[in-house]
Structures are given as C-alpha cells and as structure tokens.
Design a protein around this motif. Structure first.
Motif, PDB file in Angstrom:
ATOM      1  N   LEU A 112      48.016  40.045  48.635  1.00 57.10           N
ATOM      2  CA  LEU A 112      47.390  38.148  49.084  1.00 57.10           C
ATOM      3  C   LEU A 112      45.218  38.686  49.121  1.00 57.10           C
ATOM      4  CD1 LEU A 112      49.951  36.442  51.082  1.00 57.10           C
ATOM      5  CD2 LEU A 112      49.321  36.214  47.669  1.00 57.10           C
ATOM      6  N   TRP A 113      45.627  39.111  49.865  1.00 58.22           N
ATOM      7  CA  TRP A 113      43.930  39.384  50.295  1.00 58.22           C
ATOM      8  C   TRP A 113      42.722  39.690  49.520  1.00 58.22           C
ATOM      9  CZ3 TRP A 113      41.207  36.376  53.466  1.00 58.22           C
ATOM     10  CH2 TRP A 113      42.145  36.470  54.904  1.00 58.22           C
ATOM     11  N   LEU A 114      43.505  41.157  49.375  1.00 56.41           N
ATOM     12  CA  LEU A 114      42.762  41.813  48.123  1.00 56.41           C
ATOM     13  C   LEU A 114      43.194  40.997  46.116  1.00 56.41           C
ATOM     14  CD1 LEU A 114      43.870  45.681  49.018  1.00 56.41           C
ATOM     15  CD2 LEU A 114      41.426  44.360  49.252  1.00 56.41           C
ATOM     16  N   GLY A 115      44.289  40.356  45.970  1.00 52.20           N
ATOM     17  CA  GLY A 115      44.235  39.438  45.286  1.00 52.20           C
ATOM     18  C   GLY A 115      42.844  38.182  45.025  1.00 52.20           C
ATOM     19  N   GLY A 116      43.178  37.718  46.633  1.00 56.56           N
ATOM     20  CA  GLY A 116      41.662  36.653  46.491  1.00 56.56           C
ATOM     21  C   GLY A 116      40.375  37.217  45.776  1.00 56.56           C
ATOM     22  N   ALA A 117      40.263  38.350  46.749  1.00 55.85           N
ATOM     23  CA  ALA A 117      39.019  39.228  46.732  1.00 55.85           C
ATOM     24  C   ALA A 117      38.346  39.370  45.096  1.00 55.85           C
ATOM     25  CB  ALA A 117      38.846  40.448  47.469  1.00 55.85           C
ATOM     26  N   SER A 118      39.679  40.270  44.704  1.00 56.68           N
ATOM     27  CA  SER A 118      39.485  40.300  43.451  1.00 56.68           C
ATOM     28  C   SER A 118      39.068  38.976  42.119  1.00 56.68           C
ATOM     29  CB  SER A 118      40.828  41.549  42.976  1.00 56.68           C
ATOM     30  OG  SER A 118      40.430  42.543  43.899  1.00 56.68           O
ATOM     31  N   GLY A 119      40.257  38.388  42.767  1.00 56.01           N
ATOM     32  CA  GLY A 119      40.066  37.011  42.097  1.00 56.01           C
ATOM     33  C   GLY A 119      38.068  36.566  41.774  1.00 56.01           C
ATOM     34  N   LEU A 120      37.867  36.439  42.672  1.00 50.51           N
ATOM     35  CA  LEU A 120      36.359  35.821  43.774  1.00 50.51           C
ATOM     36  C   LEU A 120      35.398  36.518  42.990  1.00 50.51           C
ATOM     37  CD1 LEU A 120      35.035  33.656  45.402  1.00 50.51           C
ATOM     38  CD2 LEU A 120      35.258  35.102  47.246  1.00 50.51           C
ATOM     39  N   LEU A 121      35.804  37.722  43.180  1.00 52.90           N
ATOM     40  CA  LEU A 121      34.138  38.381  42.941  1.00 52.90           C
ATOM     41  C   LEU A 121      34.283  39.096  40.713  1.00 52.90           C
ATOM     42  CD1 LEU A 121      32.236  41.561  43.093  1.00 52.90           C
ATOM     43  CD2 LEU A 121      33.979  42.704  43.260  1.00 52.90           C
ATOM     44  N   VAL A 122      35.522  38.883  40.333  1.00 53.13           N
ATOM     45  CA  VAL A 122      35.853  38.740  38.307  1.00 53.13           C
ATOM     46  C   VAL A 122      35.338  37.547  38.188  1.00 53.13           C
ATOM     47  CG1 VAL A 122      37.724  38.721  36.774  1.00 53.13           C
ATOM     48  CG2 VAL A 122      37.637  40.631  38.900  1.00 53.13           C
ATOM     49  N   GLY A 123      35.730  36.520  39.246  1.00 46.70           N
ATOM     50  CA  GLY A 123      34.993  35.090  39.345  1.00 46.70           C
ATOM     51  C   GLY A 123      33.425  34.641  38.557  1.00 46.70           C
ATOM     52  N   LEU A 124      33.186  35.603  39.765  1.00 51.50           N
ATOM     53  CA  LEU A 124      31.620  35.620  40.254  1.00 51.50           C
ATOM     54  C   LEU A 124      30.612  35.980  39.170  1.00 51.50           C
ATOM     55  CD1 LEU A 124      29.414  34.873  42.106  1.00 51.50           C
ATOM     56  CD2 LEU A 124      29.709  36.466  43.011  1.00 51.50           C
ATOM     57  N   THR A 125      31.032  37.335  39.053  1.00 46.33           N
ATOM     58  CA  THR A 125      30.592  38.354  37.866  1.00 46.33           C
ATOM     59  C   THR A 125      30.717  37.520  36.371  1.00 46.33           C
ATOM     60  OG1 THR A 125      31.109  40.080  38.586  1.00 46.33           O
ATOM     61  CG2 THR A 125      30.721  40.291  36.679  1.00 46.33           C
ATOM     62  N   PHE A 126      31.836  36.678  36.124  1.00 51.81           N
ATOM     63  CA  PHE A 126      31.497  36.216  35.050  1.00 51.81           C
ATOM     64  C   PHE A 126      30.671  35.191  35.161  1.00 51.81           C
ATOM     65  CE2 PHE A 126      34.000  32.902  32.495  1.00 51.81           C
ATOM     66  CZ  PHE A 126      34.051  33.303  31.135  1.00 51.81           C
ATOM     67  N   LEU A 127      30.720  34.380  35.631  1.00 51.27           N
ATOM     68  CA  LEU A 127      30.024  32.624  36.035  1.00 51.27           C
ATOM     69  C   LEU A 127      28.622  33.091  36.060  1.00 51.27           C
ATOM     70  CD1 LEU A 127      31.169  30.646  38.865  1.00 51.27           C
ATOM     71  CD2 LEU A 127      31.339  30.434  36.429  1.00 51.27           C
ATOM     72  N   LEU A 128      28.264  34.482  36.786  1.00 50.21           N
ATOM     73  CA  LEU A 128      27.085  35.177  36.721  1.00 50.21           C
ATOM     74  C   LEU A 128      26.376  35.484  35.337  1.00 50.21           C
ATOM     75  CD1 LEU A 128      26.625  36.803  39.813  1.00 50.21           C
ATOM     76  CD2 LEU A 128      25.155  34.753  39.177  1.00 50.21           C
ATOM     77  N   ARG A 129      27.319  36.284  34.449  1.00 41.12           N
ATOM     78  CA  ARG A 129      27.069  36.562  32.669  1.00 41.12           C
ATOM     79  C   ARG A 129      26.970  35.005  31.890  1.00 41.12           C
ATOM     80  NH1 ARG A 129      29.581  41.892  30.630  1.00 41.12           N
ATOM     81  NH2 ARG A 129      28.315  41.652  29.315  1.00 41.12           N
ATOM     82  N   GLN A 130      27.501  34.395  32.368  1.00 40.77           N
ATOM     83  CA  GLN A 130      27.421  33.276  31.717  1.00 40.77           C
ATOM     84  C   GLN A 130      26.090  32.739  31.372  1.00 40.77           C
ATOM     85  OE1 GLN A 130      29.767  32.617  29.129  1.00 40.77           O
ATOM     86  NE2 GLN A 130      30.324  34.126  29.980  1.00 40.77           N
ATOM     87  N   ALA A 131      25.440  32.912  32.796  1.00 38.75           N
ATOM     88  CA  ALA A 131      24.248  32.407  33.233  1.00 38.75           C
ATOM     89  C   ALA A 131      23.258  32.742  32.643  1.00 38.75           C
ATOM     90  CB  ALA A 131      24.364  31.566  34.495  1.00 38.75           C
TER      91      ALA A 131
END
Length: 96
Positions: A77-96
């Motif tokens: 749960l913790w590592l999955g949440g951190a991974s999801g947050l990191l991948v989401g943040l990377t995706f958002l920064l690539r779109q900007a």
C-alpha cells in the motif's frame, strides 16, 4: 503509566520482497525521470549520468527498507501509493 503494545513484524517476507523489487523499480526509475525533468539546466552528459545512478540507488534503498514494514500488505500500500504519486507527478510535469 500506560503501556503500548508493539505490533510485531510479521514474517511475510515474500510479499515484502516482491513489493520492494517491483515497486522499488518503479520508484527508482520514476525518481530518475523526475530528476531528469526538473534539472534541465544541467548539461545532458552530466544529467544523464546522475539520473542513471539515481535509479539503482533508490531501488536498493527501497529493497533494504521494505522489511521494516509490519506486513506485506502495508508495504504494497505505501510503496504503491508513493509509486502512483511519483508517476502521476512525472506525467503532469511532462504535459506542462
């Protein structure tokens, strides 16, 4: 005086190992990608080397720290949440 009962560390090491191996890889590669996206002012030759060496460092750090979780479920749960947050943040920064 109140006494706290400590939750013992459970022995589901297979689940913890798989969480650290799989989600640690996601965290390692994701942190490398995020570093590369955020540090564009560093020359590519240096940034590439730093990003390359950041991935296994984070991955091995997660692999060694995953056994401090009290259960395999918490590790996932913790590592999955951190991974999801990191991948989401990377995706958002690539779109900007």
């Amino acid at each position: 005086m109140t006494t706290r009962t400590l939750i013992p560390i459970q022995r589901d090491w297979i689940s913890k190992t798989l969480a650290g191996f799989l989600l640690g890889a996601v965290l390692g590669f994701g942190s490398s990608a995020l570093f590369s996206l955020l540090c564009t002012d560093i020359p590519l030759s240096v940034r590439g080397q730093l990003a390359m060496w950041l991935a296994p460092t984070v991955w091995l750090g997660v692999m060694s720290g995953v056994y401090f979780f009290t259960s395999g479920r918490r590790a996932w749960l913790w590592l999955g949440g951190a991974s999801g947050l990191l991948v989401g943040l990377t995706f958002l920064l690539r779109q900007a």
